[in-house]
Design an enzyme around this catalytic site. Structure first.
Site, PDB file in Angstrom:
ATOM      1  N   CYS A 194       0.809  -1.222   0.000  1.00  0.00           N
ATOM      2  CA  CYS A 194       0.000   0.000   0.000  1.00  0.00           C
ATOM      3  C   CYS A 194       0.843   1.273   0.000  1.00  0.00           C
ATOM      4  O   CYS A 194       0.639   2.174  -0.817  1.00  0.00           O
ATOM      5  CB  CYS A 194      -0.997  -0.001   1.144  1.00  0.00           C
ATOM      6  SG  CYS A 194      -0.273   0.051   2.807  1.00  0.00           S
TER       7      CYS A 194
ATOM      8  N   HIS B 240      -2.462   0.930   6.803  1.00  0.00           N
ATOM      9  CA  HIS B 240      -2.857   0.958   5.394  1.00  0.00           C
ATOM     10  C   HIS B 240      -3.047   2.398   4.930  1.00  0.00           C
ATOM     11  O   HIS B 240      -3.447   3.262   5.720  1.00  0.00           O
ATOM     12  CB  HIS B 240      -4.153   0.169   5.196  1.00  0.00           C
ATOM     13  CG  HIS B 240      -4.470  -0.128   3.769  1.00  0.00           C
ATOM     14  ND1 HIS B 240      -3.653  -0.886   2.963  1.00  0.00           N
ATOM     15  CD2 HIS B 240      -5.514   0.251   2.993  1.00  0.00           C
ATOM     16  CE1 HIS B 240      -4.193  -0.973   1.750  1.00  0.00           C
ATOM     17  NE2 HIS B 240      -5.317  -0.280   1.744  1.00  0.00           N
TER      18      HIS B 240
ATOM     19  N   HIS C 214      -5.737   1.792  -4.098  1.00  0.00           N
ATOM     20  CA  HIS C 214      -4.715   1.309  -3.162  1.00  0.00           C
ATOM     21  C   HIS C 214      -4.251  -0.083  -3.557  1.00  0.00           C
ATOM     22  O   HIS C 214      -4.907  -0.763  -4.339  1.00  0.00           O
ATOM     23  CB  HIS C 214      -5.283   1.290  -1.731  1.00  0.00           C
ATOM     24  CG  HIS C 214      -6.485   0.395  -1.586  1.00  0.00           C
ATOM     25  ND1 HIS C 214      -6.510  -0.677  -0.728  1.00  0.00           N
ATOM     26  CD2 HIS C 214      -7.704   0.410  -2.183  1.00  0.00           C
ATOM     27  CE1 HIS C 214      -7.695  -1.279  -0.793  1.00  0.00           C
ATOM     28  NE2 HIS C 214      -8.430  -0.629  -1.673  1.00  0.00           N
TER      29      HIS C 214
END
Length: 169
Positions: A68, A121, A137
């Site tokens: 990510c 994340h 993402h």
């Protein structure tokens, strides 16, 4: 002969005082604007070309895969914007934005899915609509690749930490 020299001299002065100098100033000004102004739509267009690239832990290369933060870092690096390489680096980065102020290209920051005390994340808003935004993402989940997800899905809305603008003002 005198008139030929006079005309050549006059043309030289005109060229150097008007045309040449003004062109240089225009070029410098245009380059300067490109460096300081980044089109948010361009960020999204660039990032979308990587949809489907496999997730790879610690990856930051489209030929091998992305995690990510590697994906976010890669996208912004293309636009000469420095962002953290690790998702944890976003915890204290910039002030949190209100949902109604979300814009394309802002970075969404999430807690980890197992541990709600750490940042785990990040993604880039590709459709801004407050807490109903979509983001692009690199997902280690079901998709296992660069994908677009809904911020208001249960999985992400429960983990949402903040949204930050990383672009130069």
């Amino acid at each position: 002969m005198k008139s030929t020299l006079y005309i050549a001299f006059a043309l030289t002065i005109l060229c150097s005082s008007f045309t040449c100098k003004k062109e240089n100033k225009t070029v410098i000004h245009t380059i300067k604007n490109r460096e300081t102004s980044i089109d948010r739509d361009s960020i999204i267009s660039f990032s979308k070309q990587f949809i489907g690239i496999s997730y790879l832990y610690a990856g930051n290369d489209p030929k091998k895969g992305f995690d990510c933060s590697g994906f976010v870092n890669y996208v912004f690096k293309h636009f000469n914007v420095s962002v953290p390489r690790s998702s944890s680096g976003y915890k204290n980065l910039g002030p949190a934005k209100k949902a109604e102020d979300f814009k394309l290209g802002d970075v969404l920051v999430f807690y980890g899915y197992k541990d709600k005390s750490i940042i785990g994340h990040v993604g880039i808003i590709c459709e801004a609509n407050g807490m109903h935004s979509k983001f692009i993402h690199a997902s280690s989940g079901k998709a296992g690749s660069v994908t677009i997800s809904d911020l208001d899905s249960d999985h992400y809305s429960k983990r949402y930490y903040k949204c930050v603008d990383v672009l130069p003002k």
